[in-house]
Enzyme design. Structure first.
Site, PDB file in Angstrom:
ATOM      1  N   GLU A   1       0.738  -1.111  -0.088  1.00 25.77           N
ATOM      2  CA  GLU A   1       0.131  -0.005  -0.033  1.00 25.77           C
ATOM      3  C   GLU A   1       0.867   1.188   0.027  1.00 25.77           C
ATOM      4  O   GLU A   1       0.587   2.164   0.773  1.00 25.77           O
ATOM      5  CB  GLU A   1      -0.914  -0.103   1.259  1.00 25.77           C
ATOM      6  CG  GLU A   1      -1.821  -1.378   1.246  1.00 25.77           C
ATOM      7  CD  GLU A   1      -2.958  -1.274   2.206  1.00 25.77           C
ATOM      8  OE1 GLU A   1      -2.786  -0.520   3.352  1.00 25.77           O
ATOM      9  OE2 GLU A   1      -3.871  -2.217   2.309  1.00 25.77           O
TER      10      GLU A   1
ATOM     11  N   ASN B   1       2.291  -4.849  -3.245  1.00 26.70           N
ATOM     12  CA  ASN B   1       0.775  -5.317  -3.353  1.00 26.70           C
ATOM     13  C   ASN B   1       0.238  -4.180  -2.693  1.00 26.70           C
ATOM     14  O   ASN B   1       0.398  -3.039  -2.083  1.00 26.70           O
ATOM     15  CB  ASN B   1       0.727  -6.214  -1.642  1.00 26.70           C
ATOM     16  CG  ASN B   1      -0.682  -6.902  -1.564  1.00 26.70           C
ATOM     17  OD1 ASN B   1      -1.069  -7.610  -2.591  1.00 26.70           O
ATOM     18  ND2 ASN B   1      -0.971  -6.609  -0.276  1.00 26.70           N
TER      19      ASN B   1
ATOM     20  N   HIS C   1     -10.031  -6.245  -2.915  1.00 25.25           N
ATOM     21  CA  HIS C   1     -11.097  -5.895  -1.737  1.00 25.25           C
ATOM     22  C   HIS C   1     -12.601  -5.386  -2.488  1.00 25.25           C
ATOM     23  O   HIS C   1     -12.491  -4.245  -2.555  1.00 25.25           O
ATOM     24  CB  HIS C   1     -10.584  -5.197  -0.632  1.00 25.25           C
ATOM     25  CG  HIS C   1      -9.758  -5.902   0.184  1.00 25.25           C
ATOM     26  ND1 HIS C   1      -9.915  -6.981   1.042  1.00 25.25           N
ATOM     27  CD2 HIS C   1      -8.303  -5.545   0.424  1.00 25.25           C
ATOM     28  CE1 HIS C   1      -8.946  -7.398   1.562  1.00 25.25           C
ATOM     29  NE2 HIS C   1      -7.969  -6.693   1.308  1.00 25.25           N
TER      30      HIS C   1
ATOM     31  N   GLU D   1      -5.943 -10.780  -1.780  1.00 27.09           N
ATOM     32  CA  GLU D   1      -6.744 -10.611  -0.500  1.00 27.09           C
ATOM     33  C   GLU D   1      -8.195 -10.511  -1.091  1.00 27.09           C
ATOM     34  O   GLU D   1      -8.929  -9.641  -0.552  1.00 27.09           O
ATOM     35  CB  GLU D   1      -6.430  -9.212   0.193  1.00 27.09           C
ATOM     36  CG  GLU D   1      -4.847  -9.093   0.515  1.00 27.09           C
ATOM     37  CD  GLU D   1      -4.329  -8.024   1.515  1.00 27.09           C
ATOM     38  OE1 GLU D   1      -5.391  -7.225   2.057  1.00 27.09           O
ATOM     39  OE2 GLU D   1      -3.446  -7.887   1.548  1.00 27.09           O
TER      40      GLU D   1
ATOM     41  N   ASP E   1     -11.942 -10.383  -1.446  1.00 24.04           N
ATOM     42  CA  ASP E   1     -13.140 -10.497  -0.744  1.00 24.04           C
ATOM     43  C   ASP E   1     -14.222  -9.544  -1.462  1.00 24.04           C
ATOM     44  O   ASP E   1     -13.902  -8.554  -2.211  1.00 24.04           O
ATOM     45  CB  ASP E   1     -13.208 -10.423   0.909  1.00 24.04           C
ATOM     46  CG  ASP E   1     -12.508  -9.056   1.323  1.00 24.04           C
ATOM     47  OD1 ASP E   1     -12.467  -8.009   0.503  1.00 24.04           O
ATOM     48  OD2 ASP E   1     -12.410  -9.035   2.517  1.00 24.04           O
TER      49      ASP E   1
HETATM   50  C1  XIL Z   1      -6.470  -6.527   8.006  1.00 22.18           C
HETATM   51  C2  XIL Z   1      -6.777  -7.853   8.766  1.00 22.18           C
HETATM   52  O1  XIL Z   1      -7.597  -8.773   7.932  1.00 22.18           O
HETATM   53  C3  XIL Z   1      -7.456  -7.313  10.069  1.00 22.18           C
HETATM   54  O2  XIL Z   1      -7.727  -8.297  11.093  1.00 22.18           O
HETATM   55  C4  XIL Z   1      -6.598  -6.311  10.715  1.00 22.18           C
HETATM   56  O3  XIL Z   1      -7.385  -5.861  11.940  1.00 22.18           O
HETATM   57  C5  XIL Z   1      -6.232  -5.083   9.878  1.00 22.18           C
HETATM   58  O4  XIL Z   1      -5.555  -5.485   8.617  1.00 22.18           O
HETATM   59  N1  XIL Z   1      -4.797  -4.764   3.523  1.00 22.18           N
HETATM   60  C6  XIL Z   1      -3.917  -5.499   3.813  1.00 22.18           C
HETATM   61  C7  XIL Z   1      -4.289  -6.351   5.109  1.00 22.18           C
HETATM   62  O5  XIL Z   1      -2.934  -5.572   3.247  1.00 22.18           O
HETATM   63  O6  XIL Z   1      -3.187  -6.769   5.939  1.00 22.18           O
HETATM   64  C8  XIL Z   1      -5.424  -6.052   5.588  1.00 22.18           C
HETATM   65  O7  XIL Z   1      -5.671  -6.931   6.848  1.00 22.18           O
HETATM   66  C9  XIL Z   1      -6.534  -5.571   5.018  1.00 22.18           C
HETATM   67  C10 XIL Z   1      -6.311  -4.419   4.011  1.00 22.18           C
END
Ligand code: XIL
Length: 315
Positions: free
Chosen positions: A130, A171, A207, A236, A238
């Site tokens: 990020e 990422n 996401h 990641e 979802d």
């Molecule tokens: C999130 C986790 O899912 C949570 O449990 C935690 O509280 C915060 O982080 N981007 C990322 C992940 O790269 O590491 C994050 O994970 C979600 C967004």
């Protein structure tokens, strides 16, 4: 029929899940599905800086080791997540001077990557996470504000030195479609590779939310990164919705999951798809996006949702 991992392996891809150490240690249904359905795992939190080096030079690998040991027992690959990020990083790091911060970063990478360098399960790392704002500018994190953009190249070089065989990724989120942020990522990766900085892979968090629409140029975007010579991966995934769930939203969500899997299947350089969890019982979504949820492929009672079937049938 048959678990997701069997079908993914048959297509030459991984299907992964982010795992949380709590339910992994004490919930049989969680453990069993994590073991049987997936051939790749990512620690949801256990490898982050606040977990692995909460105070300077004091390393704690209990959670990270639990994930890695589980993966090894179940013949799964581990994607290390994450080494350098502005979030979930202790205050002691953030307040260091530039010289001390660079040294602390290099030491952290050396210790964390080094611990698993000879472990056959751990094959890749999110080195930088990020680094961009949504408009494509560099995020003005404490890393950037203290060290400038050079921290990114330094982090990749430190990771390569700690494990010459690991695949090293950058990422981010909101880079799934072709937009200002993904184009900034594309330009950065291109420039780093021209300078022989060891960036091997780009992770697309993915996401997604049904109310924001599907990034229909995902496959085209993955393909333009592949043309830079990097591996790409969905890291990641979802697909959240405004609650409550209903059959219409579930069906839309299922098409999003199917489309993501199909995009990865269509791009040779796409290594696989990791879902950010698997059961709605444990998901970061309700805690982070008010009023939203039900983003994963099993419900809270570990029943398969239409999104599971969509992933299964696409693979
Ligand atoms: C999130 C986790 O899912 C949570 O449990 C935690 O509280 C915060 O982080 N981007 C990322 C992940 O790269 O590491 C994050 O994970 C979600 C967004």
């Amino acid at each position: 029929s048959g678990p997701l991992r069997t079908h993914a392996a048959g297509r030459g891809k991984f299907i992964g899940a982010a795992l949380a150490t709590g339910p992994l240690s004490n919930e049989t249904s969680y453990r069993n599905l994590a073991a049987t359905e997936f051939n790749q795992v990512t620690a949801e939190n256990a490898m982050k800086w606040d977990a692995t080096e909460p105070s300077q030079g004091q390393f704690n690998f209990s959670g990270a080791d639990a994930i890695v040991n589980f993966a090894t027992q179940n013949n799964q690959q581990v994607h290390g997540h994450t080494l350098v990020w502005h979030s979930q990083t202790p205050g002691w790091v953030q307040s260091l001077s530039a010289t001390a911060m660079r040294t602390a970063m290099q030491n952290h990478i050396s210790q964390v990557v080094g611990r698993y360098a000879s472990n056959a399960s751990v094959v890749s790392w999110d080195v930088a996470n990020e680094v961009f704002d949504d408009n494509g500018n560099m995020r003005t994190s404490f890393w950037y504000n203290t060290l400038g953009q050079s921290y990114i190249a330094d982090a990749f070089r430190a990771a390569r030195a700690a494990d010459p065989d690991a695949r090293l990724c950058i990422n981010d989120y909101n880079v799934e479609g072709i937009n200002a942020k993904s184009t900034a990522m594309y330009n950065l990766v291109s420039s780093l590779r021209q300078q022989n900085v060891p960036v091997d892979c780009v992770g697309f968090q993915s996401h997604l939310a049904i109310q924001y629409g599907f990034p229909t140029d995902l496959q085209q975007n993955l393909q333009r990164f592949a043309a830079l010579g990097v591996q790409v991966r969905i890291t990641e995934l979802d697909v959240r919705m405004q609650m409550p769930r209903d059959a219409t939203k579930d069906a839309t969500q299922a098409t999003y999951y199917r489309n993501v899997v199909n995009a990865c299947l269509a791009v040779t350089a796409c290594a696989g798809v990791t879902i950010w969890g698997f059961t709605d019982k444990y998901s970061w979504v309700p805690d982070t996006f008010s009023g939203q949820g039900a983003a994963l492929i099993y419900n809270e009672s570990y029943q398969q949702k239409p999104s599971y079937t969509a992933v299964h049938d696409a693979l």
